[in-house]
Design an enzyme around this catalytic site. Structure first.
Site, PDB file in Angstrom:
ATOM      1  N   ASP A   1     -14.897  -5.148  14.343  1.00 57.16           N
ATOM      2  CA  ASP A   1     -13.976  -4.303  13.576  1.00 57.16           C
ATOM      3  C   ASP A   1     -12.585  -4.493  14.178  1.00 57.16           C
ATOM      4  O   ASP A   1     -12.377  -4.200  15.360  1.00 57.16           O
ATOM      5  CB  ASP A   1     -14.422  -2.841  13.696  1.00 57.16           C
ATOM      6  CG  ASP A   1     -13.545  -1.892  12.885  1.00 57.16           C
ATOM      7  OD1 ASP A   1     -12.362  -2.219  12.629  1.00 57.16           O
ATOM      8  OD2 ASP A   1     -14.039  -0.813  12.524  1.00 57.16           O
TER       9      ASP A   1
ATOM     10  N   TYR B   1      -1.437   2.228   1.621  1.00 53.20           N
ATOM     11  CA  TYR B   1      -1.548   0.753   1.635  1.00 53.20           C
ATOM     12  C   TYR B   1      -0.164   0.115   1.645  1.00 53.20           C
ATOM     13  O   TYR B   1       0.129  -0.752   2.477  1.00 53.20           O
ATOM     14  CB  TYR B   1      -2.343   0.281   0.411  1.00 53.20           C
ATOM     15  CG  TYR B   1      -2.527  -1.217   0.331  1.00 53.20           C
ATOM     16  CD1 TYR B   1      -3.498  -1.859   1.093  1.00 53.20           C
ATOM     17  CD2 TYR B   1      -1.736  -2.002  -0.514  1.00 53.20           C
ATOM     18  CE1 TYR B   1      -3.665  -3.248   1.019  1.00 53.20           C
ATOM     19  CE2 TYR B   1      -1.897  -3.379  -0.593  1.00 53.20           C
ATOM     20  CZ  TYR B   1      -2.868  -4.000   0.174  1.00 53.20           C
ATOM     21  OH  TYR B   1      -3.036  -5.362   0.099  1.00 53.20           O
TER      22      TYR B   1
ATOM     23  N   PRO C   1     -12.473  -9.903  -4.241  1.00 44.43           N
ATOM     24  CA  PRO C   1     -13.184  -8.624  -4.368  1.00 44.43           C
ATOM     25  C   PRO C   1     -12.254  -7.412  -4.204  1.00 44.43           C
ATOM     26  O   PRO C   1     -12.414  -6.397  -4.906  1.00 44.43           O
ATOM     27  CB  PRO C   1     -14.208  -8.674  -3.229  1.00 44.43           C
ATOM     28  CG  PRO C   1     -14.448 -10.135  -3.009  1.00 44.43           C
ATOM     29  CD  PRO C   1     -13.144 -10.815  -3.295  1.00 44.43           C
TER      30      PRO C   1
HETATM   31  N1  NAD Z   1      -6.290  -9.773  -3.345  1.00 48.16           N
HETATM   32  C1  NAD Z   1      -5.031  -9.499  -3.500  1.00 48.16           C
HETATM   33  O1  NAD Z   1      -4.530  -9.501  -4.643  1.00 48.16           O
HETATM   34  C2  NAD Z   1      -4.152  -9.203  -2.316  1.00 48.16           C
HETATM   35  C3  NAD Z   1      -2.787  -9.060  -2.549  1.00 48.16           C
HETATM   36  C4  NAD Z   1      -1.934  -8.837  -1.485  1.00 48.16           C
HETATM   37  C5  NAD Z   1      -2.446  -8.767  -0.209  1.00 48.16           C
HETATM   38  N2  NAD Z   1      -3.789  -8.895   0.013  1.00 48.16           N
HETATM   39  C6  NAD Z   1      -4.222  -8.829   1.400  1.00 48.16           C
HETATM   40  O2  NAD Z   1      -4.903 -10.024   1.725  1.00 48.16           O
HETATM   41  C7  NAD Z   1      -5.880  -9.788   2.728  1.00 48.16           C
HETATM   42  C8  NAD Z   1      -7.220 -10.310   2.258  1.00 48.16           C
HETATM   43  O3  NAD Z   1      -7.563  -9.576   1.090  1.00 48.16           O
HETATM   44  P1  NAD Z   1      -8.699  -9.982   0.075  1.00 48.16           P
HETATM   45  O4  NAD Z   1      -8.166  -9.763  -1.277  1.00 48.16           O
HETATM   46  O5  NAD Z   1      -9.318 -11.291   0.440  1.00 48.16           O
HETATM   47  O6  NAD Z   1      -9.705  -8.787   0.392  1.00 48.16           O
HETATM   48  P2  NAD Z   1     -11.299  -8.736   0.516  1.00 48.16           P
HETATM   49  O7  NAD Z   1     -11.657  -7.297   0.450  1.00 48.16           O
HETATM   50  O8  NAD Z   1     -11.912  -9.671  -0.454  1.00 48.16           O
HETATM   51  O9  NAD Z   1     -11.519  -9.288   1.977  1.00 48.16           O
HETATM   52  C9  NAD Z   1     -11.063  -8.567   3.096  1.00 48.16           C
HETATM   53  C10 NAD Z   1     -11.993  -8.867   4.245  1.00 48.16           C
HETATM   54  O10 NAD Z   1     -11.569  -8.071   5.354  1.00 48.16           O
HETATM   55  C11 NAD Z   1     -12.732  -7.545   5.970  1.00 48.16           C
HETATM   56  N3  NAD Z   1     -12.413  -6.311   6.684  1.00 48.16           N
HETATM   57  C12 NAD Z   1     -12.042  -5.120   6.154  1.00 48.16           C
HETATM   58  N4  NAD Z   1     -11.881  -4.212   7.120  1.00 48.16           N
HETATM   59  C13 NAD Z   1     -12.167  -4.844   8.296  1.00 48.16           C
HETATM   60  C14 NAD Z   1     -12.186  -4.430   9.645  1.00 48.16           C
HETATM   61  N5  NAD Z   1     -11.906  -3.172   9.995  1.00 48.16           N
HETATM   62  N6  NAD Z   1     -12.508  -5.333  10.596  1.00 48.16           N
HETATM   63  C15 NAD Z   1     -12.833  -6.612  10.261  1.00 48.16           C
HETATM   64  N7  NAD Z   1     -12.836  -7.051   8.992  1.00 48.16           N
HETATM   65  C16 NAD Z   1     -12.507  -6.177   8.019  1.00 48.16           C
HETATM   66  C17 NAD Z   1     -13.685  -7.282   4.811  1.00 48.16           C
HETATM   67  O11 NAD Z   1     -15.041  -7.141   5.254  1.00 48.16           O
HETATM   68  C18 NAD Z   1     -13.458  -8.507   3.932  1.00 48.16           C
HETATM   69  O12 NAD Z   1     -14.310  -9.570   4.266  1.00 48.16           O
HETATM   70  C19 NAD Z   1      -5.859  -8.285   2.977  1.00 48.16           C
HETATM   71  O13 NAD Z   1      -5.056  -8.010   4.104  1.00 48.16           O
HETATM   72  C20 NAD Z   1      -5.215  -7.739   1.721  1.00 48.16           C
HETATM   73  O14 NAD Z   1      -4.585  -6.508   1.933  1.00 48.16           O
HETATM   74  C21 NAD Z   1      -4.649  -9.100  -1.016  1.00 48.16           C
END
Ligand code: NAD
Length: 234
Positions: A42, A133, A169
């Protein structure tokens, strides 16, 4: 997105450790790759992070690049959010990057390298009902700048990517919270100048560029990768 970044770095020849709190997430990358180490941790837990960095260095004997990608999105207005949710949002999205940087920098500075923080366009433009967020991602950009200033002379470049709507996701759960998810998806596509959402692979390409020598004079910067949505007026 983390998986796509890991895959792209592996393709470019890196050896890497993948850290996730979800066993399924790390299994997908690590089981198929002898150059990858899967670590269940984590990012908000100091003992977990220290162990993850120690395990990584024990296995690969060096650490050049850190990508702080793990993130979560806890929706709500200020009135709706509990203080516990606010703390959790910052613990994962900001403290996680702090802890990994803190324990990685002593190793990265041995030969120099790069840190990349995955922020969001939410750090630059605001969306309704996303107080914690959006604030956490803005904090991550400030953190990026400070790290760049403090550690430039250690040979460490520090940058951020601000992704827009990337089909993952996390984005899917955002749409599922909307009153009409298919309509919400259509609206995003309609508002995006390039006419579609982004893919995790497109973030991975930007990530590879920023951590590579091709970006050797880029530090303290953020790269917006959003198909133009954050500059599109109505
Ligand atoms: N998808 C989008 O449109 C988007 C846009 C802007 C920013 N982001 C950012 O990009 C990054 C990746 O996002 P994503 O869309 O792939 O999300 P996702 O939910 O698909 O993947 C995020 C991953 O982080 C892991 N995670 C969450 N909390 C955790 C913790 N405490 N310790 C270890 N692992 C942890 C989850 O298990 C998951 O595998 C994030 O920081 C998100 O905020 C995503």
């Amino acid at each position: 997105m983390g998986k796509a970044i890991a895959d792209r770095l592996l393709e470019a020849g890196a050896r890497l450790a993948i850290v996730d709190v979800n066993p399924e997430a790390i299994k997908r990358v690590a089981e198929t790759e002898s150059r990858a180490l899967a670590i269940l941790a984590d990012v908000s837990c100091e003992d977990d992070v220290r162990r993850a960095v120690d395990q990584t260095v024990a296995r690969f004997e060096r650490l050049d690049i850190l990508v702080n990608n793990a993130g979560t999105e806890i929706p709500g207005t200020v009135e709706e959010l509990t203080s516990k949710q606010w703390d959790r949002q910052f613990a994962v999205n900001v403290k996680g990057a702090f802890l990994f940087s803190k324990y990685s920098i002593p190793y990265i500075r041995r030969q120099g390298g790069a840190i990349l923080n995955i922020a969001s366009i939410d750090a630059l433009v605001s969306y309704p009902g996303n107080a914690a967020y959006d604030s956490s991602k803005a904090a991550l950009l400030a953190f990026t700048r400070t790290l760049a200033i403090d550690h430039g002379r250690d040979g460490i470049r520090v940058n951020a990517i601000c992704p827009g709507y990337i089909d993952t996701p996390l984005l899917n759960s955002y749409f599922e919270r909307q009153p009409n998810p298919p309509e919400a998806r259509r609206a995003v596509v309609a508002q995006t100048p390039v006419g579609r959402m982004g893919t995790p692979g497109e973030i991975a390409e930007a990530a590879l560029f920023l951590v590579s020598d091709a970006a050797s004079f880029i530090s303290g910067a953020y790269l917006v990768v959003d198909g133009g949505i954050s500059v599109a007026g109505r």
